[in-house]
Design a protein around this motif. Structure first.
Motif, mmCIF file in Angstrom:
data_model
loop_
_atom_site.group_PDB
_atom_site.id
_atom_site.type_symbol
_atom_site.label_atom_id
_atom_site.label_comp_id
_atom_site.label_asym_id
_atom_site.label_seq_id
_atom_site.Cartn_x
_atom_site.Cartn_y
_atom_site.Cartn_z
ATOM 1 N N PRO A 22 0.852 -1.198 0.000
ATOM 2 C CA PRO A 22 0.000 0.000 0.000
ATOM 3 C C PRO A 22 0.889 1.250 0.000
ATOM 4 N N ASN A 23 0.599 2.180 -0.890
ATOM 5 C CA ASN A 23 1.408 3.400 -0.976
ATOM 6 C C ASN A 23 0.977 4.355 0.127
ATOM 7 N N ASN A 24 1.823 4.450 1.149
ATOM 8 C CA ASN A 24 1.527 5.362 2.254
ATOM 9 C C ASN A 24 2.260 6.694 2.066
ATOM 10 N N GLY A 25 2.827 6.884 0.858
ATOM 11 C CA GLY A 25 3.496 8.146 0.555
ATOM 12 C C GLY A 25 4.918 8.234 1.088
ATOM 13 N N ARG A 26 5.382 7.170 1.715
ATOM 14 C CA ARG A 26 6.723 7.167 2.289
ATOM 15 C C ARG A 26 7.735 6.630 1.264
ATOM 16 N N VAL A 27 8.921 7.212 1.228
ATOM 17 C CA VAL A 27 9.975 6.751 0.329
ATOM 18 C C VAL A 27 10.591 5.475 0.914
ATOM 19 N N ILE A 28 10.502 4.390 0.130
ATOM 20 C CA ILE A 28 11.073 3.104 0.537
ATOM 21 C C ILE A 28 11.860 2.521 -0.633
ATOM 22 N N PHE A 29 12.568 1.426 -0.383
ATOM 23 C CA PHE A 29 13.274 0.724 -1.454
ATOM 24 C C PHE A 29 12.282 0.362 -2.558
ATOM 25 N N GLY A 30 12.646 0.626 -3.811
ATOM 26 C CA GLY A 30 11.792 0.291 -4.946
ATOM 27 C C GLY A 30 10.858 1.406 -5.369
ATOM 28 N N ALA A 31 10.704 2.414 -4.531
ATOM 29 C CA ALA A 31 9.794 3.518 -4.861
ATOM 30 C C ALA A 31 10.373 4.373 -5.986
ATOM 31 N N THR A 32 9.479 4.974 -6.744
ATOM 32 C CA THR A 32 9.861 5.946 -7.767
ATOM 33 C C THR A 32 9.521 7.315 -7.187
ATOM 34 N N VAL A 33 10.544 8.154 -7.076
ATOM 35 C CA VAL A 33 10.398 9.413 -6.352
ATOM 36 C C VAL A 33 10.738 10.595 -7.261
ATOM 37 N N THR A 34 9.831 11.561 -7.313
ATOM 38 C CA THR A 34 10.093 12.795 -8.051
ATOM 39 C C THR A 34 10.484 13.855 -7.026
ATOM 40 N N ILE A 35 11.652 14.464 -7.260
ATOM 41 C CA ILE A 35 12.151 15.483 -6.330
ATOM 42 C C ILE A 35 12.416 16.776 -7.094
ATOM 43 N N GLU A 36 12.409 17.870 -6.353
ATOM 44 C CA GLU A 36 12.675 19.174 -6.951
ATOM 45 C C GLU A 36 13.826 19.834 -6.214
ATOM 46 N N ASN A 37 14.783 20.330 -6.995
ATOM 47 C CA ASN A 37 15.873 21.109 -6.428
ATOM 48 C C ASN A 37 15.273 22.431 -5.978
ATOM 49 N N VAL A 38 15.334 22.721 -4.681
ATOM 50 C CA VAL A 38 14.687 23.907 -4.109
ATOM 51 C C VAL A 38 15.226 25.188 -4.738
ATOM 52 N N GLU A 39 16.525 25.220 -5.020
ATOM 53 C CA GLU A 39 17.141 26.440 -5.552
ATOM 54 C C GLU A 39 16.812 26.678 -7.023
ATOM 55 N N THR A 40 16.869 25.602 -7.844
ATOM 56 C CA THR A 40 16.715 25.771 -9.298
ATOM 57 C C THR A 40 15.317 25.406 -9.807
ATOM 58 N N ALA A 41 14.494 24.799 -8.955
ATOM 59 C CA ALA A 41 13.150 24.320 -9.310
ATOM 60 C C ALA A 41 13.194 23.202 -10.359
ATOM 61 N N GLU A 42 14.378 22.634 -10.577
ATOM 62 C CA GLU A 42 14.528 21.533 -11.531
ATOM 63 C C GLU A 42 14.002 20.242 -10.898
ATOM 64 N N GLU A 43 13.152 19.530 -11.653
ATOM 65 C CA GLU A 43 12.589 18.275 -11.150
ATOM 66 C C GLU A 43 13.301 17.087 -11.782
ATOM 67 N N VAL A 44 13.449 16.028 -11.010
ATOM 68 C CA VAL A 44 14.029 14.792 -11.520
ATOM 69 C C VAL A 44 13.338 13.625 -10.816
ATOM 70 N N THR A 45 13.197 12.523 -11.534
ATOM 71 C CA THR A 45 12.553 11.339 -10.980
ATOM 72 C C THR A 45 13.562 10.201 -10.921
ATOM 73 N N TYR A 46 13.652 9.549 -9.763
ATOM 74 C CA TYR A 46 14.555 8.416 -9.576
ATOM 75 C C TYR A 46 13.771 7.230 -9.043
ATOM 76 N N ARG A 47 14.254 6.057 -9.370
ATOM 77 C CA ARG A 47 13.734 4.836 -8.754
ATOM 78 C C ARG A 47 14.854 4.287 -7.882
ATOM 79 N N ILE A 48 14.529 3.926 -6.651
ATOM 80 C CA ILE A 48 15.534 3.427 -5.708
ATOM 81 C C ILE A 48 15.631 1.908 -5.856
ATOM 82 N N VAL A 49 16.814 1.433 -6.247
ATOM 83 C CA VAL A 49 17.015 0.018 -6.559
ATOM 84 C C VAL A 49 18.249 -0.534 -5.833
ATOM 85 N N GLY A 50 18.505 -1.814 -6.018
ATOM 86 C CA GLY A 50 19.684 -2.453 -5.431
ATOM 87 C C GLY A 50 20.958 -2.019 -6.138
ATOM 88 N N ASP A 51 22.098 -2.275 -5.497
ATOM 89 C CA ASP A 51 23.396 -1.863 -6.049
ATOM 90 C C ASP A 51 23.622 -2.350 -7.478
#
Length: 158
Positions: free
Chosen positions: A81-110
């Motif tokens: 269930p997606n509780n909105g928390r960042v966990i292993f395997g999640a796909t997360v969109t983040i924004e650089n606070v200074e530049t407002a640039e957005e990027v999306t990453y998926r957290i995976v194994g090494d």
């Protein structure tokens, strides 16, 4: 033996590679060795030595993949269930606070990490800073040149 996290896609990719090595590469190498043997003197036979070297690499990779799969803890975030928390395997969109640039990453194994595909290792500084955070949380990543502040825009379990 320590288990390490792996996504379902990462495990499937390793299984596919293992299948290819066992069913295609291994028989090709065995045939190449047999063919090279027919050419006579093995001491002076470059094809034979090259095929034997290939065989060593192939068998080593087969053992490496089998070990990784046997120690993998396969995590399927799509079944959580997606509780909105960042966990292993999640796909997360983040924004650089200074530049407002957005990027999306998926957290995976090494082993799965590939920055060109936006796949970052769970052990990378940016992933470690995000784990446990939620949408609208801010976090800071220390880079060699500065500290960069990001805000989490979206968390998906896809």
């Amino acid at each position: 033996m320590n288990q390490f996290p792996m996504t379902v896609l990462g495990a499937e990719a390793l299984k596919t590679e293992l299948e290819e090595l066992k069913k295609v590469k291994r028989p090709q190498i065995i045939a190449a060795i047999a063919d090279a043997r027919e050419h006579g003197d093995l001491k002076e036979n470059a094809e034979y030595h090259a095929a034997r070297e290939q065989q060593g690499f192939c068998e080593g990779r087969i053992q490496e993949i089998e070990a990784k799969l046997s120690n993998a803890q396969i995590i399927d975030v799509t079944k959580m269930p997606n509780n909105g928390r960042v966990i292993f395997g999640a796909t997360v969109t983040i924004e650089n606070v200074e530049t407002a640039e957005e990027v999306t990453y998926r957290i995976v194994g090494d082993d799965e990490a590939d920055i060109k595909k936006q796949l970052i290792s769970v052990n990378s500084p940016i992933a470690r800073a995000m784990i446990g955070k939620e949408v609208d949380d801010a976090f800071t990543v220390t880079t060699p040149s500065s500290e960069v502040e990001y805000e989490i825009i979206k968390v998906e379990y896809i």
